[in-house]
Write a protein that holds these residues in place. Structure first.
Motif, PDB file in Angstrom:
ATOM      1  N   LEU A  88       0.831  -1.199   0.000  1.00 28.23           N
ATOM      2  CA  LEU A  88       0.000   0.000   0.000  1.00 28.23           C
ATOM      3  C   LEU A  88       0.865   1.248   0.000  1.00 28.23           C
ATOM      4  CD1 LEU A  88      -2.671   1.375   0.235  1.00 28.23           C
ATOM      5  CD2 LEU A  88      -2.773   0.755   2.609  1.00 28.23           C
TER       6      LEU A  88
ATOM      7  N   ILE B  38      -0.310  -0.735   7.124  1.00 27.73           N
ATOM      8  CA  ILE B  38      -0.553   0.687   7.326  1.00 27.73           C
ATOM      9  C   ILE B  38       0.724   1.429   7.692  1.00 27.73           C
ATOM     10  CG2 ILE B  38      -3.009   0.882   7.829  1.00 27.73           C
ATOM     11  CD1 ILE B  38      -2.441   0.427  10.693  1.00 27.73           C
TER      12      ILE B  38
ATOM     13  N   GLY C 181     -14.244  14.995  -2.827  1.00 28.62           N
ATOM     14  CA  GLY C 181     -14.229  14.313  -1.528  1.00 28.62           C
ATOM     15  C   GLY C 181     -15.417  13.392  -1.364  1.00 28.62           C
TER      16      GLY C 181
ATOM     17  N   PHE D 125     -14.881  10.348  -3.451  1.00 30.06           N
ATOM     18  CA  PHE D 125     -13.997   9.388  -2.771  1.00 30.06           C
ATOM     19  C   PHE D 125     -14.815   8.500  -1.833  1.00 30.06           C
ATOM     20  CE2 PHE D 125      -9.254  10.171  -2.710  1.00 30.06           C
ATOM     21  CZ  PHE D 125      -9.216  10.950  -3.828  1.00 30.06           C
ATOM     22  N   ILE D 126     -15.641   9.173  -1.008  1.00 28.60           N
ATOM     23  CA  ILE D 126     -16.388   8.438   0.008  1.00 28.60           C
ATOM     24  C   ILE D 126     -17.381   7.472  -0.642  1.00 28.60           C
ATOM     25  CG2 ILE D 126     -18.097   8.732   1.839  1.00 28.60           C
ATOM     26  CD1 ILE D 126     -16.563  11.269   2.624  1.00 28.60           C
TER      27      ILE D 126
ATOM     28  N   VAL E 261     -15.564   4.429  -2.064  1.00 26.10           N
ATOM     29  CA  VAL E 261     -15.100   3.522  -1.020  1.00 26.10           C
ATOM     30  C   VAL E 261     -16.256   2.724  -0.427  1.00 26.10           C
ATOM     31  CG1 VAL E 261     -14.161   3.462   1.313  1.00 26.10           C
ATOM     32  CG2 VAL E 261     -13.043   4.824  -0.424  1.00 26.10           C
TER      33      VAL E 261
ATOM     34  N   ILE F  66      -5.900   4.999   9.515  1.00 31.00           N
ATOM     35  CA  ILE F  66      -5.099   6.222   9.426  1.00 31.00           C
ATOM     36  C   ILE F  66      -6.063   7.351   9.119  1.00 31.00           C
ATOM     37  CG2 ILE F  66      -3.240   7.421   8.245  1.00 31.00           C
ATOM     38  CD1 ILE F  66      -2.088   4.753   7.456  1.00 31.00           C
TER      39      ILE F  66
ATOM     40  N   PHE G 298      -6.810  10.465   7.893  1.00 31.82           N
ATOM     41  CA  PHE G 298      -6.285  11.586   7.119  1.00 31.82           C
ATOM     42  C   PHE G 298      -7.054  12.867   7.407  1.00 31.82           C
ATOM     43  CE2 PHE G 298      -3.303  12.684   4.094  1.00 31.82           C
ATOM     44  CZ  PHE G 298      -2.703  11.558   3.588  1.00 31.82           C
TER      45      PHE G 298
ATOM     46  N   PRO H 274      -6.976  -1.721   4.840  1.00 25.28           N
ATOM     47  CA  PRO H 274      -6.818  -0.362   5.387  1.00 25.28           C
ATOM     48  C   PRO H 274      -6.822   0.718   4.302  1.00 25.28           C
ATOM     49  CG  PRO H 274      -4.814  -1.670   5.667  1.00 25.28           C
ATOM     50  CD  PRO H 274      -5.894  -2.616   5.266  1.00 25.28           C
ATOM     51  N   LEU H 275      -6.569   0.294   3.073  1.00 23.37           N
ATOM     52  CA  LEU H 275      -6.627   1.227   1.954  1.00 23.37           C
ATOM     53  C   LEU H 275      -7.937   1.995   1.915  1.00 23.37           C
ATOM     54  CD1 LEU H 275      -5.473   1.961  -0.978  1.00 23.37           C
ATOM     55  CD2 LEU H 275      -6.987   0.183  -1.762  1.00 23.37           C
ATOM     56  N   TYR H 276      -9.033   1.298   2.215  1.00 19.34           N
ATOM     57  CA  TYR H 276     -10.336   1.929   2.036  1.00 19.34           C
ATOM     58  C   TYR H 276     -10.610   3.005   3.086  1.00 19.34           C
ATOM     59  CZ  TYR H 276     -11.149  -1.586  -1.458  1.00 19.34           C
ATOM     60  OH  TYR H 276     -11.037  -2.363  -2.579  1.00 19.34           O
TER      61      TYR H 276
ATOM     62  N   LEU I 109      -8.394   4.643   4.582  1.00 17.58           N
ATOM     63  CA  LEU I 109      -7.465   5.726   4.241  1.00 17.58           C
ATOM     64  C   LEU I 109      -8.072   6.625   3.166  1.00 17.58           C
ATOM     65  CD1 LEU I 109      -4.636   6.699   4.893  1.00 17.58           C
ATOM     66  CD2 LEU I 109      -3.736   5.142   3.218  1.00 17.58           C
ATOM     67  N   LEU I 110      -8.617   6.011   2.128  1.00 18.55           N
ATOM     68  CA  LEU I 110      -9.222   6.790   1.046  1.00 18.55           C
ATOM     69  C   LEU I 110     -10.439   7.560   1.540  1.00 18.55           C
ATOM     70  CD1 LEU I 110      -9.114   4.493  -2.087  1.00 18.55           C
ATOM     71  CD2 LEU I 110      -8.073   6.718  -1.811  1.00 18.55           C
ATOM     72  N   LEU I 111     -11.214   6.919   2.413  1.00 20.87           N
ATOM     73  CA  LEU I 111     -12.413   7.585   2.912  1.00 20.87           C
ATOM     74  C   LEU I 111     -12.058   8.834   3.715  1.00 20.87           C
ATOM     75  CD1 LEU I 111     -15.686   6.629   3.681  1.00 20.87           C
ATOM     76  CD2 LEU I 111     -14.586   7.094   5.837  1.00 20.87           C
TER      77      LEU I 111
ATOM     78  N   PHE J 136      -9.439  10.450   3.529  1.00 23.90           N
ATOM     79  CA  PHE J 136      -8.829  11.354   2.565  1.00 23.90           C
ATOM     80  C   PHE J 136      -9.890  12.239   1.909  1.00 23.90           C
ATOM     81  CE2 PHE J 136      -6.533  12.356  -1.287  1.00 23.90           C
ATOM     82  CZ  PHE J 136      -5.240  12.457  -0.834  1.00 23.90           C
ATOM     83  N   GLY J 137     -10.962  11.598   1.459  1.00 22.04           N
ATOM     84  CA  GLY J 137     -12.065  12.358   0.883  1.00 22.04           C
ATOM     85  C   GLY J 137     -12.678  13.304   1.901  1.00 22.04           C
ATOM     86  N   LEU J 138     -12.770  12.817   3.134  1.00 28.23           N
ATOM     87  CA  LEU J 138     -13.312  13.630   4.222  1.00 28.23           C
ATOM     88  C   LEU J 138     -12.442  14.865   4.459  1.00 28.23           C
ATOM     89  CD1 LEU J 138     -15.775  12.914   5.886  1.00 28.23           C
ATOM     90  CD2 LEU J 138     -14.252  12.032   7.649  1.00 28.23           C
ATOM     91  N   ALA J 139     -11.138  14.677   4.354  1.00 30.60           N
ATOM     92  CA  ALA J 139     -10.219  15.809   4.532  1.00 30.60           C
ATOM     93  C   ALA J 139     -10.490  16.875   3.471  1.00 30.60           C
ATOM     94  CB  ALA J 139      -8.770  15.337   4.456  1.00 30.60           C
TER      95      ALA J 139
END
Lengths: 316, 288
Positions: free
Chosen positions: A57, A111, A292, A295-296, A299, B36, B38, B91-93, B95-97, B99-102
């Motif tokens: 990752l 991670i 953003g 993205f959500i 996911v 993580i 973000f 954990p990628l997901y 992290l991406l979520l 990230f979008g929230l940020a």
């Protein structure tokens, strides 16, 4: 998928790519968008070499993308007016940085690996941001142009001819894709898959896992640097934001959106993402929020990506 | 010269305390849930702006109490609705979520409060230097160090002395067993996320008083907190605290001699730590 339908899909894909400048005009878009898609797709595919096929990752690929961009820009601006040499410098910078940083982080996993790649990605951003008199700081590196490529027998006028730029990018994309596909089919690539599926088992079989991950990392980052160099050439500009963590996130979402487990997934993802970003930024100032939300949504509701969903539906 | 170095060391400690406060929240969430976050920087900015909005009604002290709590409440809702479905996945997901929230938080604060830097007025007596010789020792800075210390002590007391804290620590080691012993892990993770976000909100209210408020404040402060966690060692909160202070002082001292490298130096520090001791200063062997 059956072999026949796979061939048809591949033929269709390449036909679409080769004719992209034409049909983009037809649907009222502009050819530069196509070049951007191809270049960012290359970056996303090289990231996916790690993400989807080695199971590692990385969230810091923008660093190597940006090194490619600044490498070509700085060379053309200060050293030699030669596009090919500039690209070689950019790609070389990405390769060397990846080799050094890779050696530091190759023992980490999961991670922890992701966090360290994010953090390391920022170093180059700060250098580009702070080293004002050379890199242009926050304003980016401008005041230079891509130059026609002289190949001895012929000259490719990527400066004056938008199409030449597109086909140059496409040719490099095709070359990189072919190399990555070959690598993945080789024993080396199969070993990477084995590491992805079960690292402990691979280790017991005597595979030097760390060395393989390091090699995959360097290969992946180097192709990202190729994409970055092309991107700077396309824009005649290197932007410090090419180096930042948000750019890394964009690459990851492209790979996920298209389908991480398939080779061509990131290309589809890049096409959708770039088109969406392009559209949103003309429609609203708050396109960042929409990205953003996007993205959500991806996911939560679409984690397999376009090709992942198609592949699952069609019986194998 | 001595005074200049002293000033920068002190300044570095304050910045380091910030980083630590933020990194502790990140670390809590990371350790228990493997996420993580973000968006932590975004929550920090939210905390700052909420304090700004509350100030006319509640005064400085009221804002300082309420803003982090409100931020934490937002955090609880976000965890419940968005993050929870992603536990147990790659954990990628998550992290991406986040990230979008940020993105949403940064852009949202810019949309509501504008892109410029907003002044954040703190009580007047806090801004005057306490001593003529050490001009940098303002009441607010001392107060900040004090408050961060109190917050950190409070956090460690919660973790070590309360039932909730013990469950969080146990869950960090072995969540499955904690769950099997009858603890509601969902609630545990939710509360833990809330505590983490509370710390971000508190850091935001403090950062607003010191740096002024702008939408990018979060994304500027989040990377150093990552570095603080890596240097301190994943899985160790004491390590995170140490890492935060260390990089704060390091970048403060570097600012004296080589100002343009004051950001890059913390990454050099991180590279050295990874080279010599890949698990971080106080990280546990083989945890990651």
């Amino acid at each position: 998928m059956a072999r026949g339908s796979k061939l048809v899909a591949a033929a269709f894909l390449w036909l679409a790519l080769i004719t992209m400048p034409d049909w983009l005009n037809l649907i009222g878009s502009y050819p530069q968008l196509g070049t951007r898609i191809v270049i960012l797709a290359l970056a996303a595919m090289s990231l996916n070499f790690l993400l989807g096929f080695t199971g590692t990752l990385s969230f810091g690929h923008a660093a190597y993308f940006g090194l490619g961009a600044y490498g070509v820009g700085l060379t053309l601006k200060y050293l030699v007016p030669n596009t090919l040499i500039g690209m070689a410098v950019g790609v070389g910078a990405g390769l060397v940085a990846a080799a050094i940083i890779g050696a530091l982080i190759v023992r980490l996993r999961g991670i922890y690996f992701a966090m360290v790649t994010i953090a390391f990605g920022q170093v180059f951003y700060f250098i580009a941001y702070r080293w004002n008199n050379v890199t242009g700081g926050d304003d980016g590196l401008s005041g230079w142009n891509r130059l026609p490529i002289h190949l001895g027998i012929a000259t490719i006028d990527i400066l004056g001819n938008e199409r030449a730029m597109y086909y140059t990018a496409l040719a490099l994309f095709a070359l990189a894709a072919a190399l990555m596909a070959l690598l993945l089919r080789s024993p080396f690539g199969r070993t990477l898959l084995a590491i992805r599926e079960n690292e402990r088992r691979a280790r017991f079989l005597g595979i030097p896992v760390d060395r393989h991950i390091w090699m995959a990392w360097v290969i992946s980052c180097t192709f990202a640097a190729v994409a970055g160099a092309l991107y700077a050439l396309l824009n005649n500009f290197a932007d410090p934001h090419d180096l930042r963590w948000d750019q890394s996130g964009d690459f990851v979402i492209m790979a996920v959106l298209g389908g991480m487990r398939s080779f061509w997934g990131p290309l589809i993802g890049a096409a959708i993402f770039v088109a969406l970003q392009d559209y949103l930024s003309t429609q609203t100032e708050n396109w960042m929020s929409f990205i953003g939300v996007f993205f959500i949504l991806v996911v939560l509701f679409f984690p397999r990506g376009v090709l992942g969903v198609i592949r699952r539906r069609s019986p194998t | 010269m001595t005074q200049l170095i002293l000033f920068n060391v002190f300044n570095g400690l304050i910045i380091g305390a910030f980083y630590a406060l933020m990194a502790l929240g990140l670390s809590l969430i990371l350790n228990l849930s493997g996420v993580i976050n973000f968006a932590h920087g975004g929550f920090l900015a939210l905390g700052g702006y909420l304090a700004l909005v509350l100030m006319p009604y509640t005064g400085f002290w009221g804002a300082l109490v309420l803003a982090p709590l409100l931020t934490a409440a937002v955090g609880l809702v976000v965890e419940r609705t968005l993050v929870r479905p992603l536990y147990g996945r790659d954990p990628l997901y998550s992290l991406l979520l986040t990230f979008g929230l940020a993105f949403i938080l940064e852009d949202g604060t810019r949309f509501i409060w504008g892109p410029g830097t907003l002044p954040f007025s703190i009580p007047g007596w806090m801004t005057t230097p306490l001593s003529g010789k050490f001009f940098f020792l303002t009441g607010f800075r001392l107060f900040m160090v004090l408050l961060v210390t109190v917050a950190v002590i409070g956090l460690f007391l919660i973790l070590n002395r309360t039932r909730l804290g013990m469950r969080i620590r146990a869950g960090t080691l072995d969540l499955e067993t904690v769950s099997a012993l009858g603890v509601n892990v969902r609630v545990l993770r939710n509360l833990n996320f809330g505590i983490g976000i509370y710390l971000a909100g508190l850091a935001g209210a403090l950062a607003a008083g010191m740096l002024g408020l702008q939408p990018t404040i979060g994304s500027e402060l989040i990377m150093p907190s990552f570095v603080a966690i890596i240097i301190g060692g994943l899985g160790s909160l004491t390590g995170t605290l140490l890492g935060g202070l260390l990089i704060g002082v390091a970048s403060g001292v570097t600012a004296v001699f080589f100002p343009s490298a004051s950001e890059a130096v913390i990454y050099v520090l991180m590279a050295i730590v990874l080279l010599v001791r890949p698990r971080g200063l106080l990280g546990e062997e083989g945890r990651f």
